[in-house]
Design a protein around this motif. Structure first.
Motif, mmCIF file in Angstrom:
data_model
loop_
_atom_site.group_PDB
_atom_site.id
_atom_site.type_symbol
_atom_site.label_atom_id
_atom_site.label_comp_id
_atom_site.label_asym_id
_atom_site.label_seq_id
_atom_site.Cartn_x
_atom_site.Cartn_y
_atom_site.Cartn_z
ATOM 1 N N VAL A 108 53.838 45.057 14.669
ATOM 2 C CA VAL A 108 53.682 43.596 14.787
ATOM 3 C C VAL A 108 52.626 43.270 15.845
ATOM 4 O O VAL A 108 51.789 42.380 15.661
ATOM 5 N N ARG A 109 52.628 44.032 16.926
ATOM 6 C CA ARG A 109 51.634 43.819 17.990
ATOM 7 C C ARG A 109 50.223 44.058 17.448
ATOM 8 O O ARG A 109 49.284 43.342 17.783
ATOM 9 N N MET A 110 50.104 45.077 16.586
ATOM 10 C CA MET A 110 48.809 45.415 15.989
ATOM 11 C C MET A 110 48.283 44.266 15.123
ATOM 12 O O MET A 110 47.077 44.072 15.014
ATOM 13 N N LEU A 111 49.190 43.501 14.519
ATOM 14 C CA LEU A 111 48.776 42.400 13.644
ATOM 15 C C LEU A 111 48.230 41.205 14.429
ATOM 16 O O LEU A 111 47.639 40.305 13.850
ATOM 17 N N ARG A 112 48.456 41.173 15.732
ATOM 18 C CA ARG A 112 47.944 40.144 16.645
ATOM 19 C C ARG A 112 48.235 38.744 16.107
ATOM 20 O O ARG A 112 47.355 38.010 15.673
ATOM 21 N N ILE A 113 49.492 38.413 16.168
ATOM 22 C CA ILE A 113 49.966 37.133 15.631
ATOM 23 C C ILE A 113 49.653 35.999 16.605
ATOM 24 O O ILE A 113 50.040 36.050 17.768
ATOM 25 N N HIS A 114 48.932 34.982 16.121
ATOM 26 C CA HIS A 114 48.652 33.800 16.947
ATOM 27 C C HIS A 114 49.079 32.511 16.266
ATOM 28 O O HIS A 114 49.106 31.463 16.897
ATOM 29 N N THR A 115 49.309 32.577 14.964
ATOM 30 C CA THR A 115 49.550 31.336 14.212
ATOM 31 C C THR A 115 50.854 31.437 13.422
ATOM 32 O O THR A 115 51.384 32.537 13.214
ATOM 33 N N ARG A 116 51.293 30.277 12.974
ATOM 34 C CA ARG A 116 52.511 30.255 12.172
ATOM 35 C C ARG A 116 52.285 30.988 10.843
ATOM 36 O O ARG A 116 53.167 31.673 10.347
ATOM 37 N N ALA A 117 51.081 30.848 10.302
ATOM 38 C CA ALA A 117 50.757 31.557 9.053
ATOM 39 C C ALA A 117 50.812 33.066 9.278
ATOM 40 O O ALA A 117 51.285 33.817 8.418
ATOM 41 N N GLY A 118 50.339 33.496 10.438
ATOM 42 C CA GLY A 118 50.401 34.921 10.764
ATOM 43 C C GLY A 118 51.831 35.392 10.853
ATOM 44 O O GLY A 118 52.187 36.467 10.338
ATOM 45 N N ALA A 119 52.687 34.573 11.496
ATOM 46 C CA ALA A 119 54.099 34.945 11.627
ATOM 47 C C ALA A 119 54.793 34.963 10.268
ATOM 48 O O ALA A 119 55.697 35.764 10.025
#
Lengths: 482, 169
Positions: A108-119
């Motif tokens: 999950v850290r690798m995906l670098r989530i910043h947005t609700r769409a990312g989550a």
């Protein structure tokens, strides 16, 4: 992931949602993992080989040359045995579950989530990781330590390091990580591929000096393994292997490819790449094609092949649209993981050249899930506002089919984990028959008898199996071991 | 303006829901299943009801636990309809192993107090199933067995166990 999404939510909230999904998915997997006892085959002998030796003897015994070079493989088992104080179940099964947690968090850290769409894509990405056919043996095999999982963690950790802010600490960690991974399993060399590719695609966490040092460590590996220790590579005809519509014995492989093994290697590498992208062939055997020919297709085969193939089509469409930019090394933040997967796939497949097995491709499988998560988010969520109504409807249908398909594959692995929980217990019940078939297993010393008794009691008496489930529906839809 | 913004937000949320809901629903389903089991319920359970059923399906670990709990391996227990096809049986543990095609269970059972209670009946079952490799495991002399294609296996098994044949039922 980048901030480019239209649906900006506070970064912190998105990350909490993403890590929350990771912990939820892990909890469900961990419950099933902790119901599985340490398995008998491929495991008990590891205990016998390590329990009475000193740590350094365990490492030294793996440095004798030969076709495999894995000095830290048994060392990890030895450390856990010595730490366990005889409570093998807790330490080894707990370690398995802990490794999955580490993987999920790093993933999950690798995906670098910043947005609700990312989550929003994280639950699907995690279902993909767990439900991926190349990951199944990582969960099902209750070895003392599942080293394939350890290597997957090292590879995902390598990306995390490459994504970090540049520092000498990241450089040192990278070198240690590579050394640990490649001395654990041969496929640990993929960590070097990841650091180099990550640098090419634009991740700047590892300095150029460190990349040179990593390459030096890699060179040292080959010098030590083949020059100093006189090691060899595994022979292509050591064991049964999938070939065409069935499997072939070593004698058959020798007869067909003895004079020139290169077509066999190429077949395995191509099969490995196809296996990750299309879930077919599996371990070198074209089971789905065979089932089609014989008019005996199971729903589970359709589910696995269709979800993988459709995901690959979406990935391919995305890659084709961006290929020209990537060729100029114009790779944005999101695309880096996609390009990394594309570079990693053939590199991982090379490790299956001699012997193709799904689990060897577990690294590529996890990066496939990461790349798909990026692409789903961009194609099926963020870019959809620019689509025509028809294209948008088609995108919804594709998204729904993929989300449902991969979710079913997650349930499928849960079902099969429950199944192996019973199978491994039954294996222990048949211990005497198993021992008679083994030429090298002799339980004679008090220490060996104690290890046997502990593992046997854990499997039969102390940790009762979860209730067996009989469901024709689950059987039809869940992918068994191939 | 406000309405437009609201519509835009919904338009953006829909694809996120489409992507996120199926896996989240599955997480809830699996978690709920575990929770239901934790309170003692057994949905979809196919746990063997007794020793003979455990033996017949090869659930060796479960069979050992039932033996340890005091089940008598030499007593006949019912094998319910659906466990071994459409017929229900009433057999002891050794005969359950023969019927279930689980020869590997026989040494385990013998080691834990089971006995061949009726050699003639057990051999009859072995003959009906054309299963010669089981004969030495139950202490019977080796025989060359060939299945008579004209004879119905289920009828032969019923005859061994003294059950009325299907045609007479």
């Amino acid at each position: 992931m980048s901030q480019s999404s239209g649906s900006i939510a506070p970064t912190r909230q998105s990350r909490v949602l993403a890590y929350g999904a990771a912990v939820a998915a892990w909890t469900l997997i961990a419950i099933s993992l902790l119901r599985i006892p340490i398995q008998l085959s491929d495991s008990f002998t590891e205990f016998l080989a390590t329990q009475s030796q000193s740590f350094w003897n365990v490492v030294r015994s793996e440095l004798a040359g030969g076709p495999y070079f894995r000095p830290l493989r048994r060392a990890l088992i030895k450390i856990l045995i010595d730490s366990s104080g005889g409570n093998y179940y807790f330490w080894f099964r707990g370690f398995h579950a802990l490794e999955v947690l580490i993987l999920f968090v790093l993933f999950v850290r690798m995906l670098r989530i910043h947005t609700r769409a990312g989550a929003a894509v994280v639950p699907l990405a995690l279902a993909m990781v767990a439900g991926m056919h190349t990951f199944a043996d990582i969960l099902r095999e209750a070895f003392p330590v599942n080293h394939f999982l350890t290597i997957v963690i090292c590879c995902v950790a390598a990306v995390n390091l490459a994504q970090a802010r540049p520092s000498w600490k990241a450089d040192v960690a990278a070198i240690l990580l590579l050394a640990f991974a490649m001395f654990t399993l041969e496929s640990g060399l993929l960590v070097w591929v990841i650091f180099v590719t990550a640098s090419v695609v634009g991740y700047r966490g590892i300095s150029r000096g460190a990349l040179v040092a990593l390459t030096g460590v890699l060179a040292a590996y080959f010098v030590i393994r083949f020059g100093v220790l006189g090691g060899d590579v595994p022979s292509f005809n050591e064991r049964d292997t999938g070939f065409g519509l069935s499997s072939a014995t070593p004698a058959e492989i020798q007869r067909i490819f003895g004079a020139n093994p290169w077509p066999f290697y190429l077949y395995n590498v191509a099969s490995a790449i196809s296996c990750v992208l299309f879930a077919e062939p599996r371990s070198g055997t074209w089971y789905f094609v065979k089932a089609l020919v014989e008019h005996n297709v199971w729903p589970r085969q359709v589910l696995t092949v269709v979800t993988s193939t459709l995901t690959t089509v979406v990935l391919a469409r995305y890659a084709a649209a961006r290929f020209n930019r990537w060729r100029r090394l114009d790779i944005d933040e999101d695309d880096r993981l996609v390009v990394l997967f594309i570079a990693l796939l053939p590199a991982n497949a090379v490790f299956a050249a001699v012997y193709e097995k799904d689990v060897i491709l577990s690294v590529a499988g996890v990066f496939y899930a990461a790349a798909a998560a990026i692409v789903f988010r961009r194609l099926l969520i963020e870019d959809m506002s620019s689509f025509s109504t028809l294209r948008r409807t088609a995108a919804y249908v594709v998204a729904l089919v993929l989300a449902c398909g991969w979710s079913l594959r997650f349930v499928s692995i849960e079902y099969r984990l429950r199944e192996v929980a019973s199978i491994y217990r039954d294996d222990w019940a048949y211990y005497d028959a198993w021992e008679r078939k083994q030429a090298t297993v002799h339980v004679t010393t008090t220490g060996e008898k104690h290890v046997w008794q502990t593992l046997y009691d854990d499997a039969i008496w102390r940790r009762p199996a979860p209730p067996m489930i009989s469901s024709r529906l689950a059987d039809a839809w869940s992918d068994p071991e191939q | 303006m406000t309405v437009e913004r609201g519509v835009g937000r919904h338009a953006r949320s829909l694809p996120m829901l489409v992507i996120a809901l199926p896996p989240l629903a599955v997480f809830v389903f699996v978690g709920g299943f575990f929770a239901v089991e934790a309170v003692g319920l057994r949905p979809l359970s196919s746990e063997p009801a007794n020793l003979s059923e455990a033996v017949a399906i090869g659930a060796a670990a479960r069979a050992l636990r039932l033996l340890a709990a005091g089940e008598d391996p030499n007593q006949r227990h019912p094998i319910g309809e659906g466990v071994l096809g459409s017929i229900s049986y009433q057999v002891d543990a050794i005969d359950a192993a023969i019927l279930g095609g689980r020869p590997e269970m026989i040494p385990v059972l013998l080691e834990h107090g089971a006995a061949v209670t009726d050699l003639q009946r057990s051999v009859c079952l072995v003959r009906a199933l054309s299963y010669p490799e089981v004969l030495p495991l139950i202490g019977a002399p080796p025989e060359h067995l060939e299945r008579d294609p004209s004879q119905d296996v289920n009828d032969a098994l019923r005859a061994c166990l003294g059950m009325p044949s299907e045609t007479t039922q």
